[in-house]
Design a protein around this motif. Sequence first.
Motif, PDB file in Angstrom:
ATOM      1  N   THR A 279       0.826  -1.210   0.000  1.00  0.00           N
ATOM      2  CA  THR A 279       0.000   0.000   0.000  1.00  0.00           C
ATOM      3  C   THR A 279       0.859   1.259   0.000  1.00  0.00           C
ATOM      4  N   GLU A 281       0.842   4.872   1.778  1.00  0.00           N
ATOM      5  CA  GLU A 281       0.194   5.682   2.800  1.00  0.00           C
ATOM      6  C   GLU A 281       0.977   6.975   2.935  1.00  0.00           C
ATOM      7  N   PHE A 284       4.710   7.134   2.296  1.00  0.00           N
ATOM      8  CA  PHE A 284       5.416   5.871   2.506  1.00  0.00           C
ATOM      9  C   PHE A 284       4.839   4.741   1.658  1.00  0.00           C
ATOM     10  N   LYS A 286       4.361   0.881   1.724  1.00  0.00           N
ATOM     11  CA  LYS A 286       4.394  -0.119   2.789  1.00  0.00           C
ATOM     12  C   LYS A 286       4.132  -1.519   2.273  1.00  0.00           C
ATOM     13  N   ARG A 288       3.671  -5.544   3.660  1.00  0.00           N
ATOM     14  CA  ARG A 288       3.458  -6.390   4.832  1.00  0.00           C
ATOM     15  C   ARG A 288       3.315  -7.839   4.390  1.00  0.00           C
ATOM     16  N   GLY A 321      14.720   2.709   4.253  1.00  0.00           N
ATOM     17  CA  GLY A 321      13.477   2.078   4.694  1.00  0.00           C
ATOM     18  C   GLY A 321      13.614   1.522   6.094  1.00  0.00           C
ATOM     19  N   ASP A 322      12.472   1.168   6.649  1.00  0.00           N
ATOM     20  CA  ASP A 322      12.455   0.649   8.010  1.00  0.00           C
ATOM     21  C   ASP A 322      11.813  -0.741   7.982  1.00  0.00           C
ATOM     22  N   GLN A 336       7.238  -6.230   8.193  1.00  0.00           N
ATOM     23  CA  GLN A 336       6.695  -4.981   7.690  1.00  0.00           C
ATOM     24  C   GLN A 336       7.819  -4.076   7.206  1.00  0.00           C
ATOM     25  N   LEU A 337       7.628  -3.557   6.013  1.00  0.00           N
ATOM     26  CA  LEU A 337       8.634  -2.689   5.425  1.00  0.00           C
ATOM     27  C   LEU A 337       7.987  -1.365   5.079  1.00  0.00           C
ATOM     28  N   SER A 338       8.666  -0.294   5.445  1.00  0.00           N
ATOM     29  CA  SER A 338       8.113   1.021   5.162  1.00  0.00           C
ATOM     30  C   SER A 338       9.213   1.874   4.535  1.00  0.00           C
TER      31      SER A 338
END
Lengths: 351, 153
Positions: A279, A281, A284, A286, A288, A321-322, A336-338
Amino acid sequence: MVDMLIKMFENSTDAIFFFDANGKALALNPAAEQIIDKDVVTQLRQGEFQAMCQACRGYTSDTELQTCLSCYFSHNSDPEDFSSFQVYLETEGKGVLPYAATFHTIDPENGVRVFMLRDLTKQFKTQERLYENKMMKHVIEAQENEQKRISRELHDSVAQELLSAVVDLRVVKYMTQDQDVLDKVRQTEATMTRLLDDIRNLSVELRPAALDDFGLEAAFRSHFKRVEQSYGLEVEFKSDIGTRRFGNEIETVVYRICQEAVLNAVKYAQVDSVKVTLTVETQFLKLRVEDKGAGFEKGDDPIGTGLGLHGMRERAELVHGDLTVQTKIGKGTAVQLSIPIGQDRTGGKAK
Amino acid sequence: MMEIKFNYQNEADRLREKLGCDLVAIALVETAEQQFVLKWQYASGNLNDRFKRIVLQSGRGVAGLVFKTGKPLLLPSVGEFIKKDGLFSYPIIMSEKLQSVAAVPLWNKGRVAGVLLCGCRKEHEITDELLQMMLKTAGEGIGNLDGKELMAL
């Protein structure tokens, strides 16, 4: 002024030594006493021959990392060379550490010299990390490029040639009535068709052309179809990005991390299905990847190499990224990657 | 077409009873419309249908190895043969929780046309004796696959 100098000597984190002309230590500040072995300190104070050598592990010259050639301590050394240099010392309890050092004469008449040391460990670590990060970026880039090259080669030339051979075989089928020949040709056609499929799979596995040509969503859809075909694992994929494109680097990172996460689920989670959502957002992107499988305990002995998660994190760092991994034994795992996206390119207009 | 399918399934059920194992599966090459892919098409005693979704690749996994080499494969104890982290390369072993496995090729006109697999969920249940029985069964021909001519070679 004198007051301040004394305070500096007493409280500085830099180690300061004063030596007389014979190499006997006149004074050491507390920081210096802390890093040097007590016996050596005593010997330094007594001016024993080559006392410093017991702690010193050489300095860095033009040619060597640690050398004793034309030592800074000897009288015939050029003072100019040692206004700032790097030296390795055996320290109390911490092993051999690098220090930034300066060694010069402050009282030419009596030959008093000062030797000051500053700990470089932290700086070195920062530099090393920076270097590692840079290298990793290059390695990953080189790997991707090479994979892309081989993948294209397989797809554009090997598979094409094979396809035309299969077509030729189909033509042969209409040229004979001989049942034996027909059977043999049919078998060969089956083998070659499977081979063609294998080559296509190999090509896509190396680097999906869809990722460069059509973007993440298309690449993911065909990837998940293959995962289902090779491992029997169903991937429930939801995405709201459509044909939207992001930078080449971002897309590669997201694709590879997702690939790894899904493969981890295949290998270790013991599940029949995995949920993947992609997605956008605000600013970001994202990703998952979620399963309701076995889960694991962080810090436990991994079944595999244990490098997978590390590699994913490293890739994520490349695009700032996080990556977070939530897991509980028996409950499942969620990766989860953002990734922050600056100006994005829309409508499939990527290069 | 329906009739042939029926035969294979019956054959698998009958074989499972005869050999006394937990799972019997038959992989066959699909038709030209299906790109001649190799898939597990019939199974008896299976826990789920996960492995039936898999497109088998020549040289990979249990079926792939037998398909490529044309030689029977006997794993009396899965744990001794495959390391834990390598298990995912053998999806049927994992999803069916098999502990001992045997697989033999099914020949048709000089080619491997399919694979017959028997598995048990306990170690050392599948023995060499059982493998010989499987080879015999495959040699007598399953369904319309005429194994005879090749077994004689």
